[in-house]
Design a protein around this motif. Structure first.
Motif, PDB file in Angstrom:
ATOM      1  N   SER A 139    -130.632 -25.285  39.358  1.00 34.05           N
ATOM      2  CA  SER A 139    -129.818 -25.637  38.104  1.00 34.05           C
ATOM      3  C   SER A 139    -129.530 -24.236  37.536  1.00 34.05           C
ATOM      4  CB  SER A 139    -130.848 -26.471  37.146  1.00 34.05           C
ATOM      5  OG  SER A 139    -131.064 -27.767  37.603  1.00 34.05           O
ATOM      6  N   GLY A 140    -128.247 -24.412  36.950  1.00 31.10           N
ATOM      7  CA  GLY A 140    -127.950 -23.016  36.219  1.00 31.10           C
ATOM      8  C   GLY A 140    -126.832 -23.456  35.131  1.00 31.10           C
ATOM      9  N   ASN A 141    -126.118 -22.415  34.226  1.00 30.61           N
ATOM     10  CA  ASN A 141    -125.156 -22.865  33.421  1.00 30.61           C
ATOM     11  C   ASN A 141    -123.966 -23.232  34.258  1.00 30.61           C
ATOM     12  OD1 ASN A 141    -126.900 -21.881  31.167  1.00 30.61           O
ATOM     13  ND2 ASN A 141    -126.427 -19.637  31.818  1.00 30.61           N
ATOM     14  N   ALA A 142    -123.201 -24.278  33.457  1.00 30.79           N
ATOM     15  CA  ALA A 142    -122.179 -24.662  34.016  1.00 30.79           C
ATOM     16  C   ALA A 142    -121.066 -23.744  34.466  1.00 30.79           C
ATOM     17  CB  ALA A 142    -121.510 -25.744  33.044  1.00 30.79           C
ATOM     18  N   ASP A 143    -120.853 -22.611  33.845  1.00 34.69           N
ATOM     19  CA  ASP A 143    -119.844 -21.687  34.147  1.00 34.69           C
ATOM     20  C   ASP A 143    -120.224 -20.904  35.547  1.00 34.69           C
ATOM     21  OD1 ASP A 143    -121.881 -20.391  32.950  1.00 34.69           O
ATOM     22  OD2 ASP A 143    -120.753 -18.981  31.545  1.00 34.69           O
ATOM     23  N   HIS A 144    -121.307 -21.208  35.948  1.00 34.01           N
ATOM     24  CA  HIS A 144    -121.850 -20.480  37.119  1.00 34.01           C
ATOM     25  C   HIS A 144    -121.504 -21.648  38.345  1.00 34.01           C
ATOM     26  CE1 HIS A 144    -124.582 -17.539  35.024  1.00 34.01           C
ATOM     27  NE2 HIS A 144    -123.375 -17.372  34.943  1.00 34.01           N
ATOM     28  N   VAL A 145    -120.784 -22.810  38.294  1.00 33.71           N
ATOM     29  CA  VAL A 145    -120.809 -23.301  39.484  1.00 33.71           C
ATOM     30  C   VAL A 145    -120.061 -22.553  40.671  1.00 33.71           C
ATOM     31  CG1 VAL A 145    -118.375 -24.200  38.606  1.00 33.71           C
ATOM     32  CG2 VAL A 145    -119.774 -25.577  40.084  1.00 33.71           C
ATOM     33  N   HIS A 146    -120.538 -23.251  41.829  1.00 34.16           N
ATOM     34  CA  HIS A 146    -119.823 -22.566  43.116  1.00 34.16           C
ATOM     35  C   HIS A 146    -119.981 -23.561  44.164  1.00 34.16           C
ATOM     36  CE1 HIS A 146    -119.468 -19.723  46.361  1.00 34.16           C
ATOM     37  NE2 HIS A 146    -118.957 -18.804  45.407  1.00 34.16           N
ATOM     38  N   PRO A 147    -119.035 -23.657  44.994  1.00 36.74           N
ATOM     39  CA  PRO A 147    -119.121 -24.688  46.043  1.00 36.74           C
ATOM     40  C   PRO A 147    -120.233 -24.397  47.085  1.00 36.74           C
ATOM     41  CG  PRO A 147    -117.037 -23.006  46.207  1.00 36.74           C
ATOM     42  CD  PRO A 147    -117.769 -23.012  44.862  1.00 36.74           C
ATOM     43  N   HIS A 148    -120.686 -23.206  47.126  1.00 35.27           N
ATOM     44  CA  HIS A 148    -121.727 -22.891  48.315  1.00 35.27           C
ATOM     45  C   HIS A 148    -123.150 -23.276  47.611  1.00 35.27           C
ATOM     46  CE1 HIS A 148    -118.818 -19.580  49.940  1.00 35.27           C
ATOM     47  NE2 HIS A 148    -118.515 -20.785  50.312  1.00 35.27           N
ATOM     48  N   THR A 149    -123.283 -23.597  46.385  1.00 31.53           N
ATOM     49  CA  THR A 149    -124.719 -23.722  46.112  1.00 31.53           C
ATOM     50  C   THR A 149    -125.351 -25.068  46.689  1.00 31.53           C
ATOM     51  OG1 THR A 149    -124.032 -22.820  43.790  1.00 31.53           O
ATOM     52  CG2 THR A 149    -125.838 -24.111  43.749  1.00 31.53           C
TER      53      THR A 149
ATOM     54  N   GLU B 247    -120.407 -34.406  33.877  1.00 27.44           N
ATOM     55  CA  GLU B 247    -120.923 -35.265  34.696  1.00 27.44           C
ATOM     56  C   GLU B 247    -122.120 -35.966  34.775  1.00 27.44           C
ATOM     57  OE1 GLU B 247    -117.860 -34.282  38.522  1.00 27.44           O
ATOM     58  OE2 GLU B 247    -119.831 -33.366  38.453  1.00 27.44           O
ATOM     59  N   HIS B 248    -122.936 -35.495  34.093  1.00 27.25           N
ATOM     60  CA  HIS B 248    -124.354 -35.917  33.949  1.00 27.25           C
ATOM     61  C   HIS B 248    -124.313 -37.244  32.860  1.00 27.25           C
ATOM     62  CE1 HIS B 248    -125.539 -31.858  35.143  1.00 27.25           C
ATOM     63  NE2 HIS B 248    -126.670 -32.319  35.720  1.00 27.25           N
ATOM     64  N   TYR B 249    -125.109 -38.235  33.138  1.00 26.16           N
ATOM     65  CA  TYR B 249    -124.782 -39.281  32.445  1.00 26.16           C
ATOM     66  C   TYR B 249    -125.262 -39.177  30.784  1.00 26.16           C
ATOM     67  CZ  TYR B 249    -125.134 -44.205  31.043  1.00 26.16           C
ATOM     68  OH  TYR B 249    -125.150 -45.463  30.350  1.00 26.16           O
ATOM     69  N   CYS B 250    -126.454 -38.429  30.775  1.00 20.88           N
ATOM     70  CA  CYS B 250    -126.855 -38.128  29.469  1.00 20.88           C
ATOM     71  C   CYS B 250    -126.435 -36.712  28.796  1.00 20.88           C
ATOM     72  CB  CYS B 250    -128.577 -38.144  29.370  1.00 20.88           C
ATOM     73  SG  CYS B 250    -129.117 -39.777  29.758  1.00 20.88           S
ATOM     74  N   ARG B 251    -126.327 -36.475  27.553  1.00 24.46           N
ATOM     75  CA  ARG B 251    -125.756 -35.353  26.987  1.00 24.46           C
ATOM     76  C   ARG B 251    -126.862 -34.067  27.216  1.00 24.46           C
ATOM     77  NH1 ARG B 251    -122.073 -34.218  23.463  1.00 24.46           N
ATOM     78  NH2 ARG B 251    -121.720 -36.399  23.210  1.00 24.46           N
ATOM     79  N   ARG B 252    -128.034 -34.554  27.507  1.00 27.23           N
ATOM     80  CA  ARG B 252    -129.109 -33.490  27.856  1.00 27.23           C
ATOM     81  C   ARG B 252    -128.580 -32.459  29.032  1.00 27.23           C
ATOM     82  NH1 ARG B 252    -134.889 -35.453  30.011  1.00 27.23           N
ATOM     83  NH2 ARG B 252    -134.168 -37.410  28.628  1.00 27.23           N
ATOM     84  N   GLY B 253    -127.826 -33.113  29.922  1.00 21.18           N
ATOM     85  CA  GLY B 253    -127.513 -32.494  31.148  1.00 21.18           C
ATOM     86  C   GLY B 253    -126.168 -31.744  31.200  1.00 21.18           C
ATOM     87  N   TYR B 254    -125.592 -31.946  29.945  1.00 22.59           N
ATOM     88  CA  TYR B 254    -124.120 -30.923  29.762  1.00 22.59           C
ATOM     89  C   TYR B 254    -124.422 -29.583  29.842  1.00 22.59           C
ATOM     90  CZ  TYR B 254    -121.970 -35.446  28.280  1.00 22.59           C
ATOM     91  OH  TYR B 254    -121.542 -36.861  28.290  1.00 22.59           O
ATOM     92  N   GLY B 255    -123.470 -28.824  30.050  1.00 25.88           N
ATOM     93  CA  GLY B 255    -123.476 -27.327  29.832  1.00 25.88           C
ATOM     94  C   GLY B 255    -124.144 -26.813  31.295  1.00 25.88           C
ATOM     95  N   HIS B 256    -124.657 -27.630  32.134  1.00 25.95           N
ATOM     96  CA  HIS B 256    -125.588 -27.253  33.349  1.00 25.95           C
ATOM     97  C   HIS B 256    -124.741 -27.710  34.731  1.00 25.95           C
ATOM     98  CE1 HIS B 256    -129.167 -27.545  30.555  1.00 25.95           C
ATOM     99  NE2 HIS B 256    -128.790 -26.373  30.786  1.00 25.95           N
ATOM    100  N   THR B 257    -124.740 -26.766  35.672  1.00 26.92           N
ATOM    101  CA  THR B 257    -124.209 -27.166  37.030  1.00 26.92           C
ATOM    102  C   THR B 257    -125.697 -27.208  37.908  1.00 26.92           C
ATOM    103  OG1 THR B 257    -123.060 -26.620  38.984  1.00 26.92           O
ATOM    104  CG2 THR B 257    -123.890 -24.603  37.668  1.00 26.92           C
ATOM    105  N   CYS B 258    -125.571 -28.399  38.764  1.00 27.39           N
ATOM    106  CA  CYS B 258    -126.978 -28.635  39.333  1.00 27.39           C
ATOM    107  C   CYS B 258    -126.852 -29.088  40.734  1.00 27.39           C
ATOM    108  CB  CYS B 258    -127.838 -29.637  38.529  1.00 27.39           C
ATOM    109  SG  CYS B 258    -128.114 -29.161  36.805  1.00 27.39           S
TER     110      CYS B 258
END
Length: 350
Positions: A167-177, A137-148
């Motif tokens: 910010s963390g790794n995308a596989d750690h995405v959580h709705p409570h963050t 969902e990040h516009y630039c590739r530099r944000g890929y792989g991260h959940t923020c």
């Protein structure tokens, strides 16, 4: 105006799409992984920003640390940016900090849509809303792989002062963050308001102290337990008390001349009462006025005593009237013991 409601997924998607459109107009390269043209502060400029935001950072750093404690060891990092998008401080697990560093997400770099495209920091700055962006969902590739997740921070005047992001790794995405980040941002806002109120009260107290110390009379504040909790500089000068009077019971220096319990009655006050103070090595004759102090709810919290030495008042009256005494105690003649005792008492009172 502060907004801390988490937008629903559809609203977030619309915000992201609108951000994409702005990024295309800015000419941001979506394949960018580290923009060499990204705005960056020199070491001296960063130090200046840190000093400019010193009070904000002192509060924000504590909240960043508290937020990080919840996710420490799970591959997350917390950073704070100022109102212009410059990252000022970050903390986190070393692996994720190293990843963010390679993408220029570290102190000194600016994170606006013009610099990095759509990111939580740039979007929170642009729209002044909390936001969560995941992976591609990040516009630039530099944000890929991260959940923020990020939330804006506002000063006591409700003006944007910065953004706090997690910010963390995308596989750690959580709705409570997002809720955790919003809570941290709100805590910073609250502390900033408390700090402003505290500074305003301190300034007000300084003004009041200056006014009180400019008065020729002494001023003494007594709490509801009959204990002296404040005395003006002029008051100390009049009483010439060597030890600190603050914290002493008023009864220790006036004895039983005034009923302290009666003074603590909300309706009690007196004007121009003569009082003798037992100062070290001598007795001082004062003229005193007492007024009660009430809190915002009308409850009595103590009283104020305004006092001056009678000798000083007499000298002032004589000076203003241009008159002097026409005789002294030496002119009064008498030899009886009773007369001599009366003369001694009169000299003491004078």
């Amino acid at each position: 105006m502060p907004m801390y409601n988490i937008p629903d997924p559809a609203a977030i998607r619309r915000e992201i799409d609108a951000s994409y459109e702005r990024c295309r107009k800015y000419g941001v390269d979506p394949e960018d992984e580290r923009n060499p043209r990204q705005k960056r502060l020199t070491s001296e400029q960063l130090d200046q920003r840190l000093e400019l935001n010193r009070e904000f950072l002192a509060i924000a750093a504590a909240q960043m640390q508290e937020l990080y404690q919840f996710v420490a060891g799970a591959g997350f990092a917390v950073n704070i940016a100022d109102r212009d998008g410059y990252i000022l401080h970050d903390i986190g697990d070393k692996p994720i900090l190293d990843e963010l560093f390679r993408g220029n997400c570290c102190p000194g770099y600016r994170w606006t849509e013009k610099d990095v495209g759509t990111s939580v920091i740039s979007l929170a700055l642009e729209r002044e809303i909390p936001v969560q962006i995941n992976d591609d969902e990040h516009y630039c590739r530099r944000g890929y792989g991260h959940t923020c997740s990020a939330a804006p921070v506002f000063d006591p005047d409700r003006k944007l002062i910065g953004v706090i992001a997690l910010s963390g790794n995308a596989d750690h995405v959580h709705p409570h963050t997002p809720g955790m980040v919003i809570t941290a941002a709100q805590a910073i806002n609250t502390q900033l308001r408390i700090q402003k109120t505290s500074l305003e009260l301190r300034l007000h107290n300084n003004y009041m102290r200056a006014i009180i110390d400019s008065i020729d009379s002494g001023v003494m504040a007594i709490d509801q337990n009959g204990v002296i909790n404040n005395i003006s500089n002029q008051g100390n000068s009049i009483l010439q008390w060597q030890a600190d009077l603050e914290g002493k019971p008023l009864a220790d220096i006036i004895g039983k001349q005034i009923d302290i319990d009666a003074m603590l009655d909300p309706g009690f006050e007196f004007v121009d009462r003569e009082v003798f103070i037992r100062a070290p090595g001598k007795t001082i004759q004062l003229i005193c006025t007492a007024k009660p102090i009430f809190d915002a709810n009308g409850r009595m919290q103590g009283f104020i005593i305004v006092f001056n030495e009678i000798k000083r008042l007499r000298r002032l009256v004589n000076k203003m009237a241009g008159t002097q005494a026409r005789f002294t105690f030496d002119d009064i003649v008498g030899v009886s013991p009773a007369f001599q005792e009366s003369k001694r008492l009169a000299m003491t009172a004078a």
